[in-house]
Design a protein around this motif. Sequence first.
Motif, short mmCIF file in Angstrom:
data_model
loop_
_atom_site.label_atom_id
_atom_site.label_comp_id
_atom_site.label_asym_id
_atom_site.label_seq_id
_atom_site.Cartn_x
_atom_site.Cartn_y
_atom_site.Cartn_z
N ALA A 31 0.87 -1.40 0.00
CA ALA A 31 -0.13 -0.12 0.24
C ALA A 31 0.59 1.33 0.21
O ALA A 31 0.80 2.64 -0.97
N ILE A 32 1.74 0.62 0.72
CA ILE A 32 3.04 2.60 0.70
C ILE A 32 3.54 2.12 -0.47
O ILE A 32 3.55 4.16 -0.62
N CYS A 33 3.62 1.43 -1.46
CA CYS A 33 4.67 1.75 -2.55
C CYS A 33 3.94 1.75 -3.78
O CYS A 33 4.05 3.22 -4.07
N ALA A 34 2.04 1.80 -3.36
CA ALA A 34 0.99 1.93 -4.49
C ALA A 34 1.33 3.35 -4.24
O ALA A 34 0.72 4.11 -5.38
N ASN A 35 0.65 3.80 -2.74
CA ASN A 35 0.98 5.90 -2.80
C ASN A 35 1.85 6.43 -3.01
O ASN A 35 1.66 6.82 -3.95
N VAL A 36 3.40 5.72 -3.79
CA VAL A 36 4.16 6.68 -3.80
C VAL A 36 4.34 6.79 -5.42
O VAL A 36 4.58 7.62 -5.68
N GLU A 37 3.97 5.34 -5.80
CA GLU A 37 3.63 5.12 -7.09
C GLU A 37 2.99 6.80 -8.10
O GLU A 37 2.61 7.24 -8.72
N MET A 98 5.26 10.10 5.09
CA MET A 98 4.28 10.50 4.51
C MET A 98 3.15 11.03 4.60
O MET A 98 2.90 10.78 6.47
N VAL A 99 2.64 11.93 4.14
CA VAL A 99 1.70 13.22 4.56
C VAL A 99 0.21 12.41 4.55
O VAL A 99 -0.47 12.23 6.09
N ASN A 100 -0.03 11.16 4.10
CA ASN A 100 -0.84 10.80 4.33
C ASN A 100 -1.24 9.03 4.90
O ASN A 100 -1.96 8.03 4.18
N GLY A 101 0.14 8.94 5.18
CA GLY A 101 0.36 7.60 6.12
C GLY A 101 -0.33 6.87 7.03
O GLY A 101 -0.67 6.06 7.40
N PRO A 102 -0.86 8.31 8.10
CA PRO A 102 -1.91 7.55 8.81
C PRO A 102 -3.66 7.26 8.23
O PRO A 102 -3.65 6.43 9.04
N THR A 103 -3.61 7.89 7.18
CA THR A 103 -4.57 7.33 6.29
C THR A 103 -4.49 5.94 5.97
O THR A 103 -6.06 4.87 5.99
N ILE A 104 -3.55 5.67 5.24
CA ILE A 104 -3.49 3.51 4.93
C ILE A 104 -3.63 3.11 6.03
O ILE A 104 -3.79 1.92 6.12
N LEU A 105 -2.56 3.85 7.58
CA LEU A 105 -3.09 2.57 8.48
C LEU A 105 -4.59 2.81 8.80
O LEU A 105 -4.95 1.68 9.08
N GLU A 106 -5.02 3.22 8.77
CA GLU A 106 -6.61 3.96 9.71
C GLU A 106 -7.40 3.08 9.05
O GLU A 106 -8.59 1.72 9.19
N ARG A 107 -7.42 2.30 7.01
CA ARG A 107 -8.13 1.72 6.43
C ARG A 107 -7.76 0.51 6.53
O ARG A 107 -8.42 -0.36 6.31
N PHE A 108 -6.41 0.33 6.80
CA PHE A 108 -5.62 -1.17 7.37
C PHE A 108 -6.27 -1.69 8.40
O PHE A 108 -7.10 -2.93 8.83
N GLU A 109 -6.81 -0.60 9.28
CA GLU A 109 -6.79 -1.24 11.39
C GLU A 109 -8.88 -1.07 10.62
O GLU A 109 -9.49 -2.63 11.54
#
Length: 1042
Positions: A31-37, A98-109
């Motif tokens: 997910a992190i890599c997809a966001n970077v791409e 990552m600016v939207n890193g917490p958003t990625i973690l929240e989605r997984f939670e």
Amino acid sequence: MLSAVIECYETTRYILYSLFQDQHDKDVIQAICANVESSRREWKLLSDIRMSELPQLSCRLEKLLNLLKSEHDDLESVRTPIINVLQDVMEIITQDVMVNGPTILERFEQDKNRWREDIRQKYENIDMNLMTDPSWMEKVVRLHLLLTVKESAINVPTNLDARRRMTFFANSLFMKMPTAPEVREMMSFSVLTPYYKEEVLYSEDELRRKNEDGISTLFYLQKIYPDEWSNFLERIKVAPMDENSLRDKMDEVRHWVSYRGQTLARTVRGMMYYRKALELQYFLDMEKDWVNLGGSQASYREQMASATKSKAIADIKFTYVVSCQIYGVQKASKDPQEKMRYYNILNLMLKYPSLRVAYIDEKEEMVDGTSEKRYYSVLVKGGDKWDQEIYRIRLPGEPTAIGEGKPENQNHAIIFTRGEALQAIDMIQDNYLEEAFKIRNVLEEFDNKKHGKHKPTILGLREHIFTGSVSSLARFVSNQETSFVTIGQRILANPLRVRFHYGHSDVFDRIFHITRGGISKASKVINLSGDIFAGFNSIMRGGRVTHHEYMQVGKGRDVGMNQISLFEAKVGNGNGEQTLSRDVFRLGRRFDFYRMLSFYFTTVGFYFSSMVTVLAVYLFLYGRLYLVMSGLERSILEDPRIQSNLRPLESALALQSIFQLGLLLVLPMVMEVGLEKKFRTAIGEFIIMQLELASVFFAFQLGTKVHYYGQTILHGRPKYRGTGLGFVIEHAKFADNYRLYSRSHFIKGLELMILLVVYLVYGESYRSSSLYLFVTFSMWFLVASWLLAPFVFNPSGFEWENTINDWGDWKKWMRNRGGIGIPVDRSWESWWESEQGHLRSTSIRGLLLEIILGLRFLIYQYGIVYHLNIAHHSRSIRVYALSWLVVLAVLVVLKILLVARQKFGTDFQLIFRIVKGLLFLGFVSGMIVLFVRYGLTISDVFACVLGFMPTGWALLLIRQACRPLIKMMGFWDSIKELGRAYEYVMGIIIFMPIAVLSWFPFISEFQTRLLFNQAFSRRLQIRRILAGQKDSSYDLRNDRKD
């Protein structure tokens, strides 16, 4: 830099993804890599990633990598530290970077209930067995290297050449160049190098043999390249003072020395970098996906297997042929030196299996019962221990019998080349691995759409002159050559479109040229400069020549004064033949007006303009001679209307004399250095070059160009002059310099000096000294340059011991008799005969022009005899007639002395001495009568020398042109003795200032400082080298004791 950033990102993703065993941890990474791409595609990286947090991430990654790559007996003991650092890394990525890193973690939670556990329990399940996987650990080590390499002034290479190469390579990556295709899709090409008898690899005896200055080649190179020598000793693991161990490594030492000289081994090594570069690039083409690179032990073995395929593809795309014209002769020769060259070439083929050698084989074969010589072009390669023949092609005859050596050497071997492109490389050139990576980009220029319908047929490349660090003289030539192969050829190619082929590292469209006459014309005499005719031929047949500066190759140039002059003489002769050729005429007819003018000025026009410049000096001085002898100048200057305007005239002449020093000739060098190293550096180098007498050097070379160009225009049939490729600067003897420069510089310099002296003496009473100085300053500078430059730029030229030895050697050479088989360096007579070779082969027109030009020396006598005190201001023709009686009397006396020496000089010494005594008494008696009875003065005697010496030289030139007639009349021996007398006088006049300057030791010190200024700045002990001091060890630390 971009590739390094991408590699860091991809390798970090691969290491983290492979470490985690839980799928949800892997999903976070994806997910992190997809966001970077996504951010990269939308050009939002700078807004979606906090760049200020990257140093913190780099620090934690470095700590993680140190734990992973360190050796541990028990892997489980480091599991906890690795997990802790790994959790820190993931937290920094998701929370800080990552600016939207917490958003990625929240989605997984929200999706997975087990993610609601404490964050410290995440990223715990890791695969420790990866630390035993060699391919995975290679990735860890590589990433650690990329993250820890820091740019620092301490890490900048101390070697100047390494800095230059790195700087150029980095700058070239920002230049416009075509996109490189994959190796399998690139254009195949060949490299062709002509070779004759130059050095292949220095032997141990050549390394240790001392020259006349008492130094060896090895010792010399240790002082020229001290840092490289120190690094070499470290590589071969030899202590600096361990001479026995160094002797065991002499094969490596031979290669180290040869790679710093102008040898075939250096050229072959450089060109074989193409193959190495293609192997690596093809290997990378097969592994573009970094995720799969070394992913398992099986893939690692597949990579090793692909290395064989890389070599095969490189051999298909690249071929290197060295055309060793006399390789077969060297193979069968019993001469140890020639045999050693054969073995060295053979060792090169064994070392580089893809190297091919072509040569001309001569065989005696029976044809219809009679023996007949037949010639073959043969191609060989290296086998197990010896060479193996691949092809043999019969030739219609001996190639070198109808053409020049180097062009025919290329033409007979071009059939063995392959591919669509062909690069012509001289034996004095080199290549670099980093530049070889760009050959794919260069070859794409042939199909580049930017050229439109007229696609290029010759691609010109930039060159670096690697011999410029030897001395200031070599630096002059290096800067001059650099300006020509960069800014010069850049402008010639675009916008002038008059660039041709100059024997450099050009890349030819092979198919185009082998179907249209080859890459060099080889007709004897007319194609002495065969390379440029390939450019003429390409343009006339609809081709186009371009120039590209994003790739460069190395090139060596001559570093000694005599070598440089021989090269300039060869180029001057070649341009003379170009002027007479049909190719230049046809190009001039086909070009439009502006392109024709560009073509004229950049080829034969430069030499023609140089000749006109020197002729203008002659016409100016002979015109001044007429004005001062006729009295016109005096009447003009004494006119009151003229005197009021003399001051503005002097000011104008002062400014003109400055620009006549040849300063404008170095303007291209200043511009090129300014573009490469900033104009402040360019101005500094320009000032240093002037202090090192660069203007003297360039003024001297102007005389070389003009002499040989003019001689070819008048008489044709120039001869090839070998320059030699040695890099050890040796002291040239006075006799060697006299033979080389007598006709091209010394005679012309003395003629101009006599003109200036006569103009000074006979106009001194009414002319101001400042006016004379402003009018003639640049001409005196030209005279001094032509007469003294060979000795100023001659190492140890003002050492008293060398001066004494040179004088004895020159007198012995002058006295020796010539004959059949006597070389020119052993006898003056043999040299004198060889210097008239152009008169024996010239046409009637050339002989008439030679006679007409010789008549100019009669002007001195005609003007001076009427200014003698003994003439009593008479203007009668009888005065001039009586002067010819004096000339006739001198010739009769010389004839009597010659006959007396031939008849009585050996067996009747007493009679010969009596004859000489009677002639001396007659001369003294005649002089007394002239002094007492007719009013002859001392000034008249010196004036007669200025008047009658040129007359005798004119008679000598005219009679040389009429050689057959003079021989029929039996006066040839008299002419030879008259020539010997003039050579003695010229030699003494030229030698006198050298002897005087040699009396003062500081002159020699100054000369050494002048010649080796750059070497001194690098702590090169030239004084110790030229003094021939012995150094029994190889320890560079001994230099500090001196």
